[in-house]
Design a protein around this motif. Sequence first.
Motif, PDB file in Angstrom:
ATOM      1  N   ALA A 103      36.203  18.420 -42.378  1.00 16.05           N
ATOM      2  CA  ALA A 103      36.045  17.258 -41.511  1.00 16.05           C
ATOM      3  C   ALA A 103      34.575  16.896 -41.449  1.00 16.05           C
ATOM      4  O   ALA A 103      33.702  17.725 -41.706  1.00 16.05           O
ATOM      5  CB  ALA A 103      36.581  17.568 -40.119  1.00 16.05           C
ATOM      6  N   GLY A 104      34.314  15.665 -41.097  1.00 17.14           N
ATOM      7  CA  GLY A 104      32.918  15.260 -40.970  1.00 17.14           C
ATOM      8  C   GLY A 104      32.787  13.850 -40.450  1.00 17.14           C
ATOM      9  O   GLY A 104      33.759  13.102 -40.383  1.00 17.14           O
ATOM     10  N   CYS A 105      31.589  13.506 -40.061  1.00 16.35           N
ATOM     11  CA  CYS A 105      31.265  12.180 -39.541  1.00 16.35           C
ATOM     12  C   CYS A 105      30.093  11.615 -40.322  1.00 16.35           C
ATOM     13  O   CYS A 105      29.245  12.360 -40.822  1.00 16.35           O
ATOM     14  CB  CYS A 105      30.889  12.263 -38.061  1.00 16.35           C
ATOM     15  N   PHE A 106      30.048  10.279 -40.391  1.00 19.02           N
ATOM     16  CA  PHE A 106      28.957   9.622 -41.085  1.00 19.02           C
ATOM     17  C   PHE A 106      28.654   8.303 -40.376  1.00 19.02           C
ATOM     18  O   PHE A 106      29.557   7.573 -39.990  1.00 19.02           O
ATOM     19  CB  PHE A 106      29.332   9.345 -42.549  1.00 19.02           C
ATOM     20  N   GLY A 107      27.387   8.001 -40.181  1.00 21.35           N
ATOM     21  CA  GLY A 107      26.987   6.727 -39.593  1.00 21.35           C
ATOM     22  C   GLY A 107      26.043   6.909 -38.414  1.00 21.35           C
ATOM     23  O   GLY A 107      25.683   8.020 -38.039  1.00 21.35           O
ATOM     24  N   VAL A 108      25.659   5.768 -37.861  1.00 25.53           N
ATOM     25  CA  VAL A 108      24.784   5.755 -36.694  1.00 25.53           C
ATOM     26  C   VAL A 108      25.279   4.666 -35.750  1.00 25.53           C
ATOM     27  O   VAL A 108      25.500   3.531 -36.156  1.00 25.53           O
ATOM     28  CB  VAL A 108      23.314   5.464 -37.079  1.00 25.53           C
ATOM     29  N   GLY A 109      25.451   5.033 -34.495  1.00 29.84           N
ATOM     30  CA  GLY A 109      25.805   4.066 -33.465  1.00 29.84           C
ATOM     31  C   GLY A 109      24.778   4.157 -32.350  1.00 29.84           C
ATOM     32  O   GLY A 109      24.205   5.214 -32.106  1.00 29.84           O
ATOM     33  N   TRP A 110      24.532   3.055 -31.684  1.00 32.60           N
ATOM     34  CA  TRP A 110      23.559   3.051 -30.594  1.00 32.60           C
ATOM     35  C   TRP A 110      24.044   2.123 -29.491  1.00 32.60           C
ATOM     36  O   TRP A 110      24.860   1.235 -29.714  1.00 32.60           O
ATOM     37  CB  TRP A 110      22.184   2.604 -31.084  1.00 32.60           C
ATOM     38  N   TRP A 111      23.553   2.377 -28.287  1.00 32.60           N
ATOM     39  CA  TRP A 111      23.829   1.513 -27.163  1.00 32.60           C
ATOM     40  C   TRP A 111      22.634   1.547 -26.218  1.00 32.60           C
ATOM     41  O   TRP A 111      21.925   2.517 -26.127  1.00 32.60           O
ATOM     42  CB  TRP A 111      25.118   1.887 -26.437  1.00 32.60           C
ATOM     43  N   GLU A 112      22.422   0.433 -25.548  1.00 34.53           N
ATOM     44  CA  GLU A 112      21.307   0.314 -24.620  1.00 34.53           C
ATOM     45  C   GLU A 112      21.854   0.128 -23.214  1.00 34.53           C
ATOM     46  O   GLU A 112      22.809  -0.617 -23.007  1.00 34.53           O
ATOM     47  CB  GLU A 112      20.442  -0.887 -25.004  1.00 34.53           C
ATOM     48  N   LYS A 113      21.251   0.845 -22.264  1.00 35.78           N
ATOM     49  CA  LYS A 113      21.632   0.711 -20.865  1.00 35.78           C
ATOM     50  C   LYS A 113      20.407   0.317 -20.046  1.00 35.78           C
ATOM     51  O   LYS A 113      19.285   0.664 -20.384  1.00 35.78           O
ATOM     52  CB  LYS A 113      22.191   2.028 -20.318  1.00 35.78           C
ATOM     53  N   GLN A 114      20.678  -0.406 -18.967  1.00 31.37           N
ATOM     54  CA  GLN A 114      19.625  -0.837 -18.056  1.00 31.37           C
ATOM     55  C   GLN A 114      20.045  -0.463 -16.645  1.00 31.37           C
ATOM     56  O   GLN A 114      21.164  -0.732 -16.227  1.00 31.37           O
ATOM     57  CB  GLN A 114      19.416  -2.343 -18.179  1.00 31.37           C
ATOM     58  N   SER A 115      19.144   0.217 -15.907  1.00 30.89           N
ATOM     59  CA  SER A 115      19.371   0.558 -14.507  1.00 30.89           C
ATOM     60  C   SER A 115      18.348  -0.191 -13.664  1.00 30.89           C
ATOM     61  O   SER A 115      17.154  -0.146 -13.952  1.00 30.89           O
ATOM     62  CB  SER A 115      19.196   2.063 -14.270  1.00 30.89           C
TER      63      SER A 115
END
Length: 160
Positions: free
Chosen positions: A73-85
């Motif tokens: 099994a394995g994963c590939f890629g890049v995900g990102w998210w931005e949060k603001q408080s």
Amino acid sequence: RLVEQQFSAALFPWFEPSTAPANAAGMRALLERPGVAERLGQIGVRYVVWLEGSTRKTDSGGSVACAAGPGGAGCFGVGWWEKQSGYVASVWDLQSGAELGSVSTDVTGTSVLIGAVAPIPIITPVQRTACNRLADQLRSFLVGADLVGGGAAAAGAGSR
């Protein structure tokens, strides 16, 4: 949590969930109601800190794909998210019924999920950072304004 329950019980019904002020304007109106200021004085509360704000996701992108099969099994890629408080704390003097002032903080951060065989999260703690900054500002505000030694209670609205 116990202090909040004692505060709500002492001010029944004004701070019950269905009747508590939803914002700073509501707090101002509540303090003008007959009996509220007197009851606060009886229980020794002089200052109330009203908190408002939220943490929200503002942007995201990328993708991570994971798969499993007989060979592994394995994963590939890049995900990102931005949060603001963003949070604001208003300090109310209950003897005068006036807002003494307020402090605020805004924090933005980007978190990343890297898919390299196993998913590797790198999380930016924007909400915790914002709360810590706001607490430091409140401490400075209260100590600097000669409020040390008075009774204090907290009431607020916001989301987590």
